[in-house]
Design a protein around this motif. Structure first.
Motif, PDB file in Angstrom:
ATOM      1  N   GLN A 180      44.256 -19.468   6.738  1.00 46.11           N
ATOM      2  CA  GLN A 180      45.684 -19.809   6.675  1.00 46.11           C
ATOM      3  C   GLN A 180      46.566 -18.929   5.963  1.00 46.11           C
ATOM      4  OE1 GLN A 180      46.634 -23.828   6.125  1.00 46.11           O
ATOM      5  NE2 GLN A 180      48.476 -23.782   7.290  1.00 46.11           N
ATOM      6  N   ARG A 181      47.604 -18.412   6.314  1.00 46.90           N
ATOM      7  CA  ARG A 181      48.554 -17.693   5.588  1.00 46.90           C
ATOM      8  C   ARG A 181      49.644 -18.331   5.671  1.00 46.90           C
ATOM      9  NH1 ARG A 181      47.949 -12.140   4.868  1.00 46.90           N
ATOM     10  NH2 ARG A 181      50.082 -11.667   5.302  1.00 46.90           N
ATOM     11  N   GLY A 182      50.083 -18.790   4.380  1.00 48.26           N
ATOM     12  CA  GLY A 182      51.412 -19.532   4.445  1.00 48.26           C
ATOM     13  C   GLY A 182      51.300 -20.864   5.296  1.00 48.26           C
ATOM     14  N   ARG A 183      52.432 -21.119   6.195  1.00 53.22           N
ATOM     15  CA  ARG A 183      52.485 -22.133   7.058  1.00 53.22           C
ATOM     16  C   ARG A 183      51.993 -21.793   8.246  1.00 53.22           C
ATOM     17  NH1 ARG A 183      52.036 -26.245   3.919  1.00 53.22           N
ATOM     18  NH2 ARG A 183      52.690 -27.424   5.811  1.00 53.22           N
ATOM     19  N   ALA A 184      51.363 -20.535   8.425  1.00 52.39           N
ATOM     20  CA  ALA A 184      50.910 -20.412   9.996  1.00 52.39           C
ATOM     21  C   ALA A 184      49.828 -21.188  10.291  1.00 52.39           C
ATOM     22  CB  ALA A 184      50.839 -18.644   9.869  1.00 52.39           C
ATOM     23  N   PRO A 185      49.430 -21.065  11.548  1.00 47.20           N
ATOM     24  CA  PRO A 185      48.463 -21.852  12.235  1.00 47.20           C
ATOM     25  C   PRO A 185      47.014 -21.471  11.492  1.00 47.20           C
ATOM     26  CG  PRO A 185      49.743 -21.571  13.987  1.00 47.20           C
ATOM     27  CD  PRO A 185      50.312 -20.746  12.807  1.00 47.20           C
ATOM     28  N   VAL A 186      46.068 -22.154  11.511  1.00 46.66           N
ATOM     29  CA  VAL A 186      44.577 -21.710  10.930  1.00 46.66           C
ATOM     30  C   VAL A 186      44.213 -20.989  11.801  1.00 46.66           C
ATOM     31  CG1 VAL A 186      42.461 -22.569  10.181  1.00 46.66           C
ATOM     32  CG2 VAL A 186      44.452 -24.055   9.561  1.00 46.66           C
ATOM     33  N   GLN A 187      43.278 -19.762  11.461  1.00 40.19           N
ATOM     34  CA  GLN A 187      42.826 -18.909  12.353  1.00 40.19           C
ATOM     35  C   GLN A 187      41.219 -18.865  11.968  1.00 40.19           C
ATOM     36  OE1 GLN A 187      45.318 -15.566  10.912  1.00 40.19           O
ATOM     37  NE2 GLN A 187      45.736 -15.120  13.053  1.00 40.19           N
ATOM     38  N   VAL A 188      40.477 -18.380  12.849  1.00 35.99           N
ATOM     39  CA  VAL A 188      39.084 -18.225  12.491  1.00 35.99           C
ATOM     40  C   VAL A 188      38.899 -16.769  12.056  1.00 35.99           C
ATOM     41  CG1 VAL A 188      36.778 -17.851  13.466  1.00 35.99           C
ATOM     42  CG2 VAL A 188      38.261 -19.638  14.286  1.00 35.99           C
ATOM     43  N   ALA A 189      38.399 -16.720  10.732  1.00 31.63           N
ATOM     44  CA  ALA A 189      38.546 -15.278  10.073  1.00 31.63           C
ATOM     45  C   ALA A 189      37.037 -14.837  10.165  1.00 31.63           C
ATOM     46  CB  ALA A 189      38.414 -15.600   8.562  1.00 31.63           C
ATOM     47  N   TYR A 190      35.874 -15.471  10.575  1.00 31.84           N
ATOM     48  CA  TYR A 190      34.837 -15.041  10.652  1.00 31.84           C
ATOM     49  C   TYR A 190      33.925 -16.281  11.381  1.00 31.84           C
ATOM     50  CZ  TYR A 190      30.009 -13.194  10.118  1.00 31.84           C
ATOM     51  OH  TYR A 190      28.468 -12.901  10.363  1.00 31.84           O
TER      52      TYR A 190
END
Length: 365
Positions: A180-190
């Motif tokens: 998660q970057r800042g207040r952006a939604p959570v992403q799948v990094a791997y």
């Protein structure tokens, strides 16, 4: 003395390099929206250099200048921080405290201080402060997530342990890493089973496992990190027969902050160890050279053994061959003189009296 001078010169080099190799102290701060945070700006003394200005910059999510303060003047504050920034202290003193109040979620970022130093005849130098602040502003109660900061340099790596409970003893099929970057939604990094949907290519991720008392610990190592990879990360185990959710950060959360090329922290311990080892080797060599020099000096001052022979011979009453030869020659000369010439005894009388004898009979007065 020459070796001591070499050692002193090397220590000067070590001290000089230690003084110019710079490594900032990183602090992670978590605050609620509406609260305030103190950002300290300090510069290590460098001789007589005194800064004339100070920048406070945010360098991660929204790179921009927060404010600039010229010595003995008010600060020029960015519009988004106007009426929320309080500055105490002066840049010329190398110590300034900055307070940001009424925090917002958008204030989440990496903040650094840069002091401006005048260089005569060249461009003014920017010297980064000795402290850096990673500010995370959240609307939730602080401490709801266990956040651990992991600072690293561009091109470096970060190791994230996966401690997701596995009380049922289910088989582990892989791991999933969320970001998660800042207040952006959570992403799948791997995602170990869906390599095409991951933000990190396979060659930049390494998986490893190690046994522990409660089971097996899995680690995810991220390689070749860049500043844009900074963010909040959490790791989950993919268990057989259990659904997996990647819409939120779960368990232990890590704040990975990747600094740019100016970061020198990773090379600092290596440099110190190398210099310390060099000093130790040089000191050992100097000790060995000193021992050799002292040994040779004592050997050159030691008297020769041949010169002692006559002393010992005189002490035991034995003459040396040279003296024996001289004595034999002297005896031969004396014996020859005695054979050819009669020996006359000197009279004990007056040498000026007339000789007396058969040719010169003594006359009585």
């Amino acid at each position: 003395m020459t070796g001591i001078r070499y050692l002193a010169s090397l220590w000067i080099v070590v001290i000089t390099l230690s003084g110019f190799v710079f490594c900032s102290e990183v602090s992670f701060v978590e605050r609620l929206e509406g609260e305030s945070v103190l950002v300290p700006c300090h510069m290590e003394p460098r001789g007589s250099l005194r800064p004339f200005g100070l920048y406070l910059r945010r360098t991660w999510l929204r790179p921009t200048e927060v404010f600039f303060k010229y010595t003995q003047n008010d600060a020029s504050v960015n519009e988004s921080f106007r009426d929320r920034v309080t500055v105490s202290g002066d840049p010329s003193d190398r110590a300034v405290n900055v307070t940001i109040s009424q925090l917002r979620a958008a204030d989440t970022d990496h903040y650094i201080c840069e002091f401006m130093v005048e260089r005569v005849g060249s461009v003014d130098e920017k010297i980064q402060g000795s402290t850096e602040t990673f500010l995370y502003v959240t609307a939730d109660v602080p401490g709801s997530m266990d956040i651990d900061p992991i600072p690293t340099c561009a091109g470096g790596s970060a190791v994230l342990p996966c401690h997701t409970p596995n009380r049922e003893g289910s088989a582990v099929e892989g791991v999933i890493l969320s970001r998660q970057r800042g207040r952006a939604p959570v992403q799948v990094a791997y995602h170990s089973q869906q390599h095409l949907s991951s933000l990190f290519p396979t060659e930049r991720v390494q998986l490893s496992s190690a046994p522990r008392p409660g089971g097996i610990t899995f680690h995810v190592t991220l390689l070749q990190l860049q500043p844009e990879d900074s963010g909040l990360y959490s790791c989950q185990l993919l268990l057989r027969g259990r659904p997996n959710s990647s819409t939120s950060l779960r368990g232990q959360v890590f704040f990975i902050s990747v600094q740019d090329d100016r970061c020198g922290c990773s090379s600092y311990p290596t440099l110190i160890y190398a210099l310390t080892g060099a000093v130790g080797v040089l000191l050992l060599l100097l000790i060995l050279v000193g021992c050799v020099v002292v040994f040779k000096g004592k050997a050159s001052q030691r008297p020769k053994s041949q010169s002692q022979a006559p002393i010992y011979e005189e002490m035991i009453g034995v003459q040396s061959p040279s003296r024996k030869l001289a004595t034999l020659r002297l005896e031969e000369v004396e014996s020859s003189e005695y054979k050819n010439c009669p020996v006359k005894k000197a009279s004990s009388g007056n040498r000026y009296e007339s000789p007396s004898g058969a040719l010169f009979p003594r006359r009585d007065s």
